[in-house]
Design an enzyme around this catalytic site. Structure first.
Site, PDB file in Angstrom:
ATOM      1  N   LYS A 191      48.032  19.295  34.601  1.00  0.00           N
ATOM      2  CA  LYS A 191      49.229  19.725  35.352  1.00  0.00           C
ATOM      3  C   LYS A 191      48.809  19.978  36.789  1.00  0.00           C
ATOM      4  O   LYS A 191      48.248  21.010  37.113  1.00  0.00           O
ATOM      5  CB  LYS A 191      49.780  21.006  34.716  1.00  0.00           C
ATOM      6  CG  LYS A 191      51.274  21.173  34.790  1.00  0.00           C
ATOM      7  CD  LYS A 191      51.914  21.514  36.102  1.00  0.00           C
ATOM      8  CE  LYS A 191      51.630  22.777  36.808  1.00  0.00           C
ATOM      9  NZ  LYS A 191      51.958  22.678  38.250  1.00  0.00           N
ATOM     10  N   GLU A 267      38.965  29.834  37.561  1.00  0.00           N
ATOM     11  CA  GLU A 267      38.340  29.749  38.889  1.00  0.00           C
ATOM     12  C   GLU A 267      39.377  30.241  39.877  1.00  0.00           C
ATOM     13  O   GLU A 267      40.352  29.545  40.151  1.00  0.00           O
ATOM     14  CB  GLU A 267      37.991  28.298  39.230  1.00  0.00           C
ATOM     15  CG  GLU A 267      36.978  27.646  38.325  1.00  0.00           C
ATOM     16  CD  GLU A 267      35.576  28.149  38.544  1.00  0.00           C
ATOM     17  OE1 GLU A 267      35.356  28.991  39.442  1.00  0.00           O
ATOM     18  OE2 GLU A 267      34.696  27.712  37.796  1.00  0.00           O
ATOM     19  N   CYS A 301      38.897  28.072  48.467  1.00  0.00           N
ATOM     20  CA  CYS A 301      38.582  29.299  47.720  1.00  0.00           C
ATOM     21  C   CYS A 301      37.256  29.881  48.206  1.00  0.00           C
ATOM     22  O   CYS A 301      37.055  31.087  48.173  1.00  0.00           O
ATOM     23  CB  CYS A 301      38.529  29.004  46.242  1.00  0.00           C
ATOM     24  SG  CYS A 301      37.421  27.672  45.856  1.00  0.00           S
ATOM     25  N   GLU A 402      42.854  37.607  50.278  1.00  0.00           N
ATOM     26  CA  GLU A 402      42.610  36.197  50.583  1.00  0.00           C
ATOM     27  C   GLU A 402      43.782  35.650  51.402  1.00  0.00           C
ATOM     28  O   GLU A 402      44.927  35.687  50.951  1.00  0.00           O
ATOM     29  CB  GLU A 402      42.479  35.419  49.276  1.00  0.00           C
ATOM     30  CG  GLU A 402      42.142  33.965  49.489  1.00  0.00           C
ATOM     31  CD  GLU A 402      42.030  33.206  48.178  1.00  0.00           C
ATOM     32  OE1 GLU A 402      42.905  33.356  47.323  1.00  0.00           O
ATOM     33  OE2 GLU A 402      41.040  32.465  48.032  1.00  0.00           O
TER      34      GLU A 402
END
Ligand code: NAD
Length: 498
Positions: A191, A267, A301, A402
């Site tokens: 997906k 992750e 990331c 973040e």
């Protein structure tokens, strides 16, 4: 190759882009609802094409196809040498189509075509090569046990894997999951992000071309709250391999808890510290700090989003960094001379701008950038000027959360102890770096940092053979290397009475 080529290729690709289809059991299909999602080019605002808005019934069909292929053993039962050859052939097909894939990735994501080639397509090619090599090397052990028994272990494929991936490295992250899953003999339902589904659909097509049997790799395009959620809740999915945000990770954990307790590997994000001591190689540290935050427009990331500078080097380092940031060429991602492209979406742009606002309000000092870039054609896209804040305090929002954009938070420290305390002072623990020529200090700091990766005198070093993943709320489980094989296998212990 001439500089104009990606632009020319993009024009021809745009003309021939057909509406995307779900890829289920080796065939292209529409969503049962008939609904579609527009795929835009974030750098230009142009409509590229549309893909099906897949939902639970479509996920059901894809999972059923994956299950059938798994139970029929059409892939997992194939001779290992043949599987190895097919994975290797997949790498060759990706290589042959590298230019087209790079342009497609650049168009759907807004990253530069150069980055798409180097950081999406190349790692994807290498991952298929690397995991092709593992197919014939995944085996068990014989274990000395008490009594008249033979005990041995077998590593079996975990079953049907749902791979849910984000938009920042669409092809690379899809392959980081599909390649080891295939090497282990699993069947997959992928997906992709609703914003960047096009290279995932290409990948499915290439799998068939290379000889992966039908039903082994399926792709369901769609939104997270519908297609993703359905995959996470599906009773016949054995494992979800996920890359994305903490919020979605929580939703997937809940879905697993409320369905069949499927395994998860996660992750997630990062707020990674890049620690610079005065005895570093100044130029190398500067370059790494620069690309650590501005590569892929900060939508990484592993972005080096917290720059921890020793007080003795602080001003000199920032002066040089700011002067380079002001010169960074931001613009058309298809121009090979461009070094930073467009953010993925209006939502992401606004998120970044609101973090910049919060940085100013909390008293950080804006050294450069700090606003949207609307110069010329850039007004049509979601460009942000490379932004650097100094005088950032560890508890400020821009030092804790973040941002996922080209916004650097610089903090000052006085000794290694303070650097480690700041470095470990967030909920994240994905990657980190330390720059010093004092080997004792380098290793001491490396051992004190709570992160899944520590780079010493380098940054963003990746290799398919080396594991990647986080500590703390950056997730668990590892992508890449031999460690990824643990994600996609179950260990069976067999006892034989002698
Ligand atoms: P996201 O979590 O919103 O989306 C990731 C994927 O999950 C998408 O395919 C999305 O459609 C799907 N999804 C959303 N809601 C879902 C739900 N309820 N159930 C199932 N699936 C759902 O993340 P994003 O905004 O696309 O990506 C950015 C995030 O990804 C950042 O936090 C970034 O740090 C992280 N990321 C981590 C890594 C890593 O390797 N650690 C790499 C790249 C990105």
């Amino acid at each position: 190759m001439s500089v104009a080529e990606p632009v020319v290729l993009a024009e021809s690709l745009k003309k021939h882009l057909k509406p995307g289809k779900l890829f289920i059991n080796g065939r292209e299909e529409d969503a049962q609802s008939g609904k579609t999602i527009d795929v835009m080019n974030p750098a230009t605002g142009e409509l590229l094409t549309a893909v099906p808005d897949g939902d639970a019934p479509d996920v059901d069909r894809a999972v059923a196809a994956a299950r059938r292929s798994f139970e029929k053993k059409s892939w997992r039962g194939m001779d290992p040498s043949r599987k190895e050859k097919i994975l290797w052939d997949l790498s060759e097909i990706l290589l042959k189509n590298k230019e087209e894939l790079s342009v497609l990735e650049s168009m759907e994501n807004g990253k530069t075509v150069r980055e798409a080639g180097n950081a999406d397509v190349n790692p994807a090619i290498d991952a298929f090569r690397y995991y092709a090599g593992w197919v014939r090397k995944i085996y068990g052990e014989t274990i000395p046990v008490d009594g008249p028994f033979l005990n041995y272990t077998v590593r079996e494929p975990v079953g049907v894997v749902g791979a849910v991936v984000p938009w920042n490295y669409p092809l690379q992250l899809a392959v980081w999951k599909v390649a080891p899953a295939l090497a282990c003999g699993c069947s997959v339902v992928l997906k992709p992000s609703e914003m960047t589904p096009l290279t995932a659909l290409k990948l499915a097509e290439y799998c068939m071309q290379a000889g992966v049997p039908e039903g082994v790799v399926n792709v369901v395009t769609g939104y997270g709250h519908s297609a993703g959620e359905a995959l996470g809740r599906h009773m016949d999915v054995d494992k979800i391999s996920f890359t994305g945000s903490i919020r979605t990770a929580r939703a997937l954990l809940k879905a697993s808890a409320e369905s069949n307790l499927k395994r998860l590997s996660l992750e997630l994000g990062g707020k990674s510290p890049n620690i610079i001591f005065p005895d570093c190689d100044f130029e190398a540290a500067l370059k790494a700090a620069f690309w650590g935050i501005f590569a892929n427009k900060g939508e990484i990331c592993s972005a080096a989003s917290r720059l921890l500078l020793h007080a003795d080097i602080h001003d000199k380092f920032l002066d040089e960094l700011v002067s380079r940031a002001k010169r960074l060429k931001v613009g058309d991602p298809l121009d090979k001379g461009t070094l930073m492209g467009s953010q993925i979406s209006a939502t992401q742009l606004n998120r970044i701008l609101s973090y910049i606002e919060s940085g100013k309000q909390e008293g950080a000092k804006l050294l450069c950038g700090g606003e949207r870039d609307t110069d010329g054609a850039k007004a049509k896209g979601f460009f942000v000027k490379p932004t650097i804040f100094s005088e950032v305090k560890p508890q400020m929002k821009i030092a804790q959360e973040e941002i996922f954009g080209p916004v650097l938070a610089a903090l000052r420290f006085r000794d290694a102890e303070e650097a480690v305390e700041i470095a470990n002072g967030t909920i994240y623990g994905l990657v980190s770096a330390v720059w010093t020529h004092d080997i004792q200090r380098a290793h001491r700091v490396a051992s004190e940092i709570k992160a899944g990766v520590v780079w010493i005198n380098t940054y963003n070093g990746f290799d398919t053979a080396a594991p990647f993943g986080g500590y703390k709320q950056s997730g668990y489980g590892r992508d890449l290397g031999a460690h990824a094989l643990d994600q996609y296998t179950s260990v069976k212990s067999v006892w034989v009475a002698l």
